[in-house]
Motif scaffolding. Structure first.
Motif, PDB file in Angstrom:
ATOM      1  N   ALA A   1       0.841  -1.200   0.000  1.00  0.00           N
ATOM      2  CA  ALA A   1       0.000   0.000   0.000  1.00  0.00           C
ATOM      3  C   ALA A   1       0.874   1.247   0.000  1.00  0.00           C
ATOM      4  CB  ALA A   1      -0.932  -0.014   1.204  1.00  0.00           C
ATOM      5  N   ALA A   2       1.931   1.212   0.812  1.00  0.00           N
ATOM      6  CA  ALA A   2       2.837   2.357   0.865  1.00  0.00           C
ATOM      7  C   ALA A   2       3.431   2.616  -0.517  1.00  0.00           C
ATOM      8  CB  ALA A   2       3.950   2.097   1.887  1.00  0.00           C
ATOM      9  N   GLU A   3       3.871   1.549  -1.170  1.00  0.00           N
ATOM     10  CA  GLU A   3       4.487   1.687  -2.487  1.00  0.00           C
ATOM     11  C   GLU A   3       3.475   2.200  -3.508  1.00  0.00           C
ATOM     12  OE1 GLU A   3       7.483  -1.446  -3.476  1.00  0.00           O
ATOM     13  OE2 GLU A   3       6.260  -1.668  -5.277  1.00  0.00           O
ATOM     14  N   ALA A   4       2.261   1.623  -3.456  1.00  0.00           N
ATOM     15  CA  ALA A   4       1.270   1.931  -4.499  1.00  0.00           C
ATOM     16  C   ALA A   4       0.752   3.361  -4.396  1.00  0.00           C
ATOM     17  CB  ALA A   4       0.112   0.944  -4.416  1.00  0.00           C
ATOM     18  N   TYR A   5       0.655   3.880  -3.178  1.00  0.00           N
ATOM     19  CA  TYR A   5       0.020   5.181  -3.008  1.00  0.00           C
ATOM     20  C   TYR A   5       1.012   6.278  -2.627  1.00  0.00           C
ATOM     21  CZ  TYR A   5      -4.223   2.559  -3.661  1.00  0.00           C
ATOM     22  OH  TYR A   5      -5.197   1.768  -4.215  1.00  0.00           O
ATOM     23  N   ALA A   6       2.307   6.003  -2.798  1.00  0.00           N
ATOM     24  CA  ALA A   6       3.341   6.971  -2.413  1.00  0.00           C
ATOM     25  C   ALA A   6       3.157   8.301  -3.127  1.00  0.00           C
ATOM     26  CB  ALA A   6       4.727   6.403  -2.691  1.00  0.00           C
ATOM     27  N   SER A   7       2.620   8.247  -4.343  1.00  0.00           N
ATOM     28  CA  SER A   7       2.476   9.498  -5.082  1.00  0.00           C
ATOM     29  C   SER A   7       1.370  10.359  -4.474  1.00  0.00           C
ATOM     30  CB  SER A   7       2.186   9.213  -6.549  1.00  0.00           C
ATOM     31  OG  SER A   7       0.970   8.516  -6.653  1.00  0.00           O
ATOM     32  N   LYS A   8       0.443   9.729  -3.768  1.00  0.00           N
ATOM     33  CA  LYS A   8      -0.621  10.490  -3.110  1.00  0.00           C
ATOM     34  C   LYS A   8      -0.137  11.076  -1.774  1.00  0.00           C
ATOM     35  CE  LYS A   8      -4.996  10.144  -0.797  1.00  0.00           C
ATOM     36  NZ  LYS A   8      -5.752   9.259   0.084  1.00  0.00           N
ATOM     37  N   GLY A   9       0.722  10.334  -1.102  1.00  0.00           N
ATOM     38  CA  GLY A   9       1.218  10.808   0.185  1.00  0.00           C
ATOM     39  C   GLY A   9       2.051   9.748   0.861  1.00  0.00           C
ATOM     40  N   LYS A  10       2.694  10.141   1.950  1.00  0.00           N
ATOM     41  CA  LYS A  10       3.567   9.179   2.619  1.00  0.00           C
ATOM     42  C   LYS A  10       3.274   9.086   4.110  1.00  0.00           C
ATOM     43  CE  LYS A  10       7.477   8.485  -0.209  1.00  0.00           C
ATOM     44  NZ  LYS A  10       8.920   8.284  -0.122  1.00  0.00           N
ATOM     45  N   HIS A  11       2.010   9.342   4.474  1.00  0.00           N
ATOM     46  CA  HIS A  11       1.653   9.284   5.886  1.00  0.00           C
ATOM     47  C   HIS A  11       0.773   8.077   6.171  1.00  0.00           C
ATOM     48  CE1 HIS A  11      -0.809  10.775   9.479  1.00  0.00           C
ATOM     49  NE2 HIS A  11       0.403  10.513   9.936  1.00  0.00           N
ATOM     50  N   ILE A  12       1.136   7.326   7.197  1.00  0.00           N
ATOM     51  CA  ILE A  12       0.419   6.111   7.588  1.00  0.00           C
ATOM     52  C   ILE A  12       0.014   6.236   9.053  1.00  0.00           C
ATOM     53  CG2 ILE A  12       0.701   3.626   7.988  1.00  0.00           C
ATOM     54  CD1 ILE A  12       2.742   3.710   5.610  1.00  0.00           C
ATOM     55  N   ILE A  13      -1.205   5.798   9.361  1.00  0.00           N
ATOM     56  CA  ILE A  13      -1.651   5.823  10.759  1.00  0.00           C
ATOM     57  C   ILE A  13      -1.847   4.401  11.251  1.00  0.00           C
ATOM     58  CG2 ILE A  13      -3.469   6.565  12.352  1.00  0.00           C
ATOM     59  CD1 ILE A  13      -4.123   8.832  10.404  1.00  0.00           C
ATOM     60  N   THR A  14      -1.266   4.101  12.403  1.00  0.00           N
ATOM     61  CA  THR A  14      -1.523   2.808  13.029  1.00  0.00           C
ATOM     62  C   THR A  14      -1.594   3.046  14.542  1.00  0.00           C
ATOM     63  OG1 THR A  14      -0.809   0.512  13.208  1.00  0.00           O
ATOM     64  CG2 THR A  14       0.931   2.157  12.987  1.00  0.00           C
ATOM     65  N   THR A  15      -1.439   2.007  15.337  1.00  0.00           N
ATOM     66  CA  THR A  15      -1.581   2.206  16.783  1.00  0.00           C
ATOM     67  C   THR A  15      -0.337   1.712  17.514  1.00  0.00           C
ATOM     68  OG1 THR A  15      -2.423   0.052  17.505  1.00  0.00           O
ATOM     69  CG2 THR A  15      -3.993   1.532  16.426  1.00  0.00           C
ATOM     70  N   GLN A  16      -0.266   2.086  18.775  1.00  0.00           N
ATOM     71  CA  GLN A  16       0.878   1.665  19.589  1.00  0.00           C
ATOM     72  C   GLN A  16       0.779   0.208  20.007  1.00  0.00           C
ATOM     73  OE1 GLN A  16       1.070   4.359  22.889  1.00  0.00           O
ATOM     74  NE2 GLN A  16       1.646   6.129  21.641  1.00  0.00           N
ATOM     75  N   ILE A  17      -0.390  -0.394  19.838  1.00  0.00           N
ATOM     76  CA  ILE A  17      -0.552  -1.754  20.374  1.00  0.00           C
ATOM     77  C   ILE A  17      -0.628  -2.825  19.292  1.00  0.00           C
ATOM     78  CG2 ILE A  17      -1.702  -0.934  22.473  1.00  0.00           C
ATOM     79  CD1 ILE A  17      -4.332  -2.067  21.101  1.00  0.00           C
ATOM     80  N   GLU A  18      -0.216  -2.474  18.077  1.00  0.00           N
ATOM     81  CA  GLU A  18      -0.214  -3.486  17.020  1.00  0.00           C
ATOM     82  C   GLU A  18       0.773  -4.607  17.334  1.00  0.00           C
ATOM     83  OE1 GLU A  18      -2.288  -3.337  14.215  1.00  0.00           O
ATOM     84  OE2 GLU A  18      -3.127  -1.705  15.393  1.00  0.00           O
ATOM     85  N   HIS A  19       0.562  -5.712  16.677  1.00  0.00           N
ATOM     86  CA  HIS A  19       1.530  -6.807  16.704  1.00  0.00           C
ATOM     87  C   HIS A  19       2.824  -6.325  16.025  1.00  0.00           C
ATOM     88  CE1 HIS A  19       3.314 -10.717  15.516  1.00  0.00           C
ATOM     89  NE2 HIS A  19       2.711 -11.161  16.601  1.00  0.00           N
ATOM     90  N   HIS A  20       3.935  -6.927  16.397  1.00  0.00           N
ATOM     91  CA  HIS A  20       5.211  -6.525  15.791  1.00  0.00           C
ATOM     92  C   HIS A  20       5.223  -6.644  14.268  1.00  0.00           C
ATOM     93  CE1 HIS A  20       7.580  -6.917  19.788  1.00  0.00           C
ATOM     94  NE2 HIS A  20       7.164  -5.691  19.579  1.00  0.00           N
ATOM     95  N   ALA A  21       4.393  -7.542  13.734  1.00  0.00           N
ATOM     96  CA  ALA A  21       4.338  -7.691  12.279  1.00  0.00           C
ATOM     97  C   ALA A  21       3.931  -6.374  11.616  1.00  0.00           C
ATOM     98  CB  ALA A  21       3.380  -8.806  11.888  1.00  0.00           C
ATOM     99  N   VAL A  22       3.093  -5.599  12.304  1.00  0.00           N
ATOM    100  CA  VAL A  22       2.709  -4.284  11.786  1.00  0.00           C
ATOM    101  C   VAL A  22       3.683  -3.216  12.282  1.00  0.00           C
ATOM    102  CG1 VAL A  22       0.959  -2.461  11.925  1.00  0.00           C
ATOM    103  CG2 VAL A  22       0.274  -4.827  11.447  1.00  0.00           C
ATOM    104  N   LEU A  23       3.987  -3.256  13.577  1.00  0.00           N
ATOM    105  CA  LEU A  23       4.863  -2.218  14.154  1.00  0.00           C
ATOM    106  C   LEU A  23       6.225  -2.170  13.485  1.00  0.00           C
ATOM    107  CD1 LEU A  23       4.537  -2.172  18.035  1.00  0.00           C
ATOM    108  CD2 LEU A  23       3.667  -0.532  16.362  1.00  0.00           C
ATOM    109  N   HIS A  24       6.856  -3.327  13.365  1.00  0.00           N
ATOM    110  CA  HIS A  24       8.206  -3.326  12.793  1.00  0.00           C
ATOM    111  C   HIS A  24       8.188  -3.009  11.303  1.00  0.00           C
ATOM    112  CE1 HIS A  24       9.973  -5.878  16.309  1.00  0.00           C
ATOM    113  NE2 HIS A  24       9.766  -4.617  16.633  1.00  0.00           N
ATOM    114  N   THR A  25       7.092  -3.374  10.640  1.00  0.00           N
ATOM    115  CA  THR A  25       6.968  -2.989   9.237  1.00  0.00           C
ATOM    116  C   THR A  25       6.804  -1.476   9.135  1.00  0.00           C
ATOM    117  OG1 THR A  25       5.990  -5.132   8.763  1.00  0.00           O
ATOM    118  CG2 THR A  25       5.680  -3.427   7.107  1.00  0.00           C
ATOM    119  N   GLY A  26       6.048  -0.910  10.059  1.00  0.00           N
ATOM    120  CA  GLY A  26       5.902   0.543  10.108  1.00  0.00           C
ATOM    121  C   GLY A  26       7.247   1.222  10.305  1.00  0.00           C
ATOM    122  N   GLN A  27       8.038   0.672  11.223  1.00  0.00           N
ATOM    123  CA  GLN A  27       9.358   1.262  11.483  1.00  0.00           C
ATOM    124  C   GLN A  27      10.258   1.152  10.249  1.00  0.00           C
ATOM    125  OE1 GLN A  27      10.264  -0.942  14.998  1.00  0.00           O
ATOM    126  NE2 GLN A  27       8.805   0.243  16.223  1.00  0.00           N
TER     127      GLN A  27
END
Ligand SMILES: Cc1ncc(COP(=O)(O)O)c(C=O)c1O
Ligand SMILES: Cc1ncc(COP(=O)(O)O)c(C=O)c1O
Ligand code: FES
Ligand code: FES
Lengths: 398, 146, 398
Positions: free
Chosen positions: A83-109
């Protein structure tokens, strides 16, 4: 062999014998490669189509929106990175939460390192994401919201419908990590405005090493794993046919008994929570009191440390976990428990017990009895408890 | 992968072969996959009735089956009626083709048109709706269906 | 049920019953999450350690150089993408070949889009990569050489030792996609100077959905799939324990019978090749005449098309393939056959027959008999053959 009371069903589950039964022919009999032309591989293609149909039906989706992966982690990585790659031209901001599983958190990082900006929403003391905070975080360049359906440690179920509505209103993609919720809670992707959803078979009595990503039709998401033309050119690699068959069977069986199972688990869980909260002093229930997964109980026992607790439970034949199993490689207290505001030393003394379809009332009672004994024992060894008792005595004597 | 009808026409193709001194012969190739089809027509000059039709195909299962079905469908028809035998009609008669194989059915339509064109040129007539055959057939790439 | 002669072992193989047997307890009995603390998951940890040991032993590597993946495609993606990322500061040039599997080729193309430069080395008419061409392609900014151990379509075994030496001499990382070769050919990573190696269990009678990447100690490769701390923090996701157990068992069994099996397969393959080449006219053997996988035969039959051939073989109960199974979603003739110089129409008429441990001499003889009949039948329908015969007759009459 001593009896084992397995209360770690959020880490992984026992594969149902019927699921293994369903998989078996695909190892030695229908072992063809589904990409092949010959008739010999027809049973493989049919079996894959059947699983796709079952999953689509379970979500109110259509078959060509289901993409098999090798588990929840891959599905999360794919959803976020593509999703980040596909929509980079629209923007580069992603919202998630502090309590996600590491699969999401570490990917976010990881995405932060690539130049994306990620907002990690806080949660309240019950682990619920604030929809207001989400609304405030939305920006014109926000391209993705990723909020888990239910938390794997404390079991809190997030307000997915409201979050989906915010996402829809602003035309932002909405991904949910439903690894803990899928086949445990009813989910309809249209009603909840979900654009992508991750799931993993071994969390509902299916086999390890297989899961899926739901991708709403029309999303221009590319491959994450490149190669052959499998999964409509979006996920390369020879398909794990026995795994996919097992996934389908596990979904069918789980859905058929979901309501009944939820009812039974809720009853057992509430009994567990009630006994622990009334019979053991200085304990806190983590996660939302009612809006939580029916199989999840999470406690913090003051003055004791989680690993010691786990080991002593293990000696009594009880399998539990302290924080997420996947992260037990780490010594830091769980990021989820810190996010709900627990101080470090309390977060360290936490215990997650997650029930399964085989859990009985006897198991629960035995577990609570052992827990009382063990907590007492560990506290008697704890300098923190000693300090606490002394200062309490002092106060009482004043 | 293929319907029973397709498999039947593949296994027992109708009208395979050549026609000596055919009234019209058309050979077309499919640029996309390198396959080739040839159609022979035997046409009654007075009635414009297609008395016989034969084919040869270098191609996939779908190409063979559509050739076979298309020859069945034009046999006994007039030239004008044969012009109505589109690739869609052939596909329907075969109970459909997998999406990646739709383009193969274009071969059959184009090969018949090419054979008719050959006939028209030889007899210096004009056939309503018939255009000069392309030497290469290809359709637009179907985009990946997301 | 009619008997099936399965000659598509390069696409996938039958899982050995002993392998399934070994996996079974890990579905319903030892189903714990290997990341857990309790004793209940000890059998899982031990089983994983055992597989790692077996694989390390098979390659002359050490256990902590083996990382489990979900198959060959993931291993290839990981090797290329992570190496590119890790060494980008040194340079952005990668060398591979025109005949790689799509798992490498498409990953290479993806990296090109990210700004890397990729050289695709040509091969000779037998499919052998020229070491001289490789030497000329090396530049100061070359960071990775990726050449497959053996080709999946035409079976040619590449000069891996010489390529490894070039890589070593220039201090360039060397990855080999050994998906077709591992457990079929002896491999020692030190002797051959291999830094990374991909393999997939289902290519040697193990289960689908599991494989590994060997990464030489000291390489600064990061995760490709982010999340939990599994696989020493390099490959996140709950481990597919039954799959890993099956992988280990399949390696053990394959290694034990490798020499014997190679001898038997070579004999059968040579018989197959001899009969086809002498009994069917206008046919070409693709791939190197001797330096090829012992189970691979690949022919091009002039004037006929591969899919029709496959379908008619299928009707006779014979499973073969035309080009790579993974790419049969595509209509283009195989890139490998074009790379060895075949014109399009000849590439289209190709057939790959790949033998397995269960193939018998009777199977081969039956297959050749059927093949003769089918090739003749298809040629009688082919306009190309008609033209050829007519022009030949013309010449003879002149
Ligand atoms: C919420 C959540 N997301 C993702 C995962 C990762 O799933 P898997 O380990 O199957 O890749 C897990 C479980 O470990 C989980 O609980
Ligand atoms: C040479 C080669 N590389 C990679 C792969 C991909 O392996 P898998 O399909 O197990 O991901 C294959 C097989 O399909 C192969 O033959
Ligand atoms: S003292 Fe052992 S983990 Fe802290
Ligand atoms: S694929 Fe070429 S005609 Fe069908």
């Amino acid at each position: 062999m001593k009896k084992v009371i397995y209360l770690d069903n959020a880490a992984t589950t026992r594969v149902r014998p019927e699921v293994v039964e369903a998989m078996l022919p695909y190892f030695t009999e229908h072992y063809g490669n589904p990409s092949s032309v010959y008739d010999f591989s027809t049973p493989c293609k049919k079996a894959m189509a059947h699983t796709r149909e079952v999953i689509a039906g379970s979500l109110g989706a259509s078959e060509n929106e289901i993409y098999f992966t090798n588990g929840g982690t891959e599905a999360d990585n794919w959803a976020l990175k593509a999703a980040a790659e596909a929509y980079a031209s629209k923007g580069k901001h992603i919202i998630t939460t502090q309590i996600e599983h590491h699969a999401v958190l570490h990917t976010g990082q990881y995405l932060e390192k690539l130049g994306y900006e990620v907002t990690y929403l806080p949660v309240d003391e019950n682990g619920v994401v604030s929809v207001d905070a989400l609304k405030k975080a939305v920006r014109p360049d926000t391209i993705l919201i990723s909020v888990m359906f239910a938390n794997n440690e404390i079991g809190t179920i997030e307000p997915i419908r409201e979050i989906g509505e915010v996402a829809k209103e602003h035309g932002i993609l909405f991904h949910t990590d439903a690894v803990q919720a899928y086949c445990h809670e009813p989910i309809n992707v249209d009603e909840l405005h979900i654009d992508m959803l991750s799931a993993s078979a071994h969390k509902f009595n299916g086999p390890k090493g297989v899961g899926f990503l739901y991708i709403r039709k029309g999303l221009k998401l590319r491959s994450f794993i490149h190669g052959g033309a499998q999964e409509r050119k979006r996920r390369a690699g020879t398909e794990n046919v026995p795994g996919i068959v097992g996934l389908g069977k596990a979904v069918e069986l789980s859905l058929a008994s979901m309501e009944e199972n939820k009812k039974k688990e809720t009853e057992l869980r509430d009994h567990l929570i009630h006994r622990v909260m009334t019979e053991i002093p200085y304990v806190r229930l983590n996660g939302h009191p009612s809006q939580r997964l029916s199989n999840n109980a999470n406690f913090s026992f003051q003055f004791i440390e989680g690993e010691s607790l786990l080991i002593m439970l293990d000696m009594a034949g009880i399998c539990g976990s302290s924080g997420s199993a996947c992260t037990s490689g780490s010594l830091d207290p769980s990021h989820v428990l810190l996010a709900i505001g627990l101080p470090h030393e309390i977060a360290h003394g936490s215990l997650r017990l997650t029930l399964g379809e085989e859990t009985t009332m006897e198991d629960i009672d035995y577990t609570v009895d052992q827990l009382k004994r063990i907590v007492e024992r560990l506290r008697s060894m704890s300098p923190l408890y000693e300090d606490f008792v002394k200062s309490r005595e002092k106060k009482e004597n004043q | 992968m293929y319907s029973d009808k397709v498999m039947d026409h593949f296994e027992h193709p109708r009208n395979v072969g050549e026609i000596e001194n055919a009234s019209g012969v058309g050979t077309v190739g499919n640029a996309k996959c390198g396959d080739i089809m040839r159609i022979y027509l035997d046409i009654d000059d007075a009635t414009h009735m297609i008395r016989d039709c034969k084919f040869k195909t270098f191609g996939c299962g779908a190409a063979v089956a559509t050739s076979s079905m298309a020859t069945e469908m034009v046999k006994g028809k007039t030239i004008e009626e044969a012009m109505q035998v589109t690739n869609k009609a052939v596909m329907e008669a075969l109970d459909g083709l997998p999406p990646v194989k739709v383009h193969c059915s274009l071969l059959a339509e184009e090969a018949i048109h090419a054979a008719l064109w050959d006939y028209a040129e030889k007899h210096d007539i004009k056939i309503q709706g018939l255009e000069k055959p392309k030497s290469d057939i290809s359709e637009h790439d179907e985009d990946e269906e997301y």
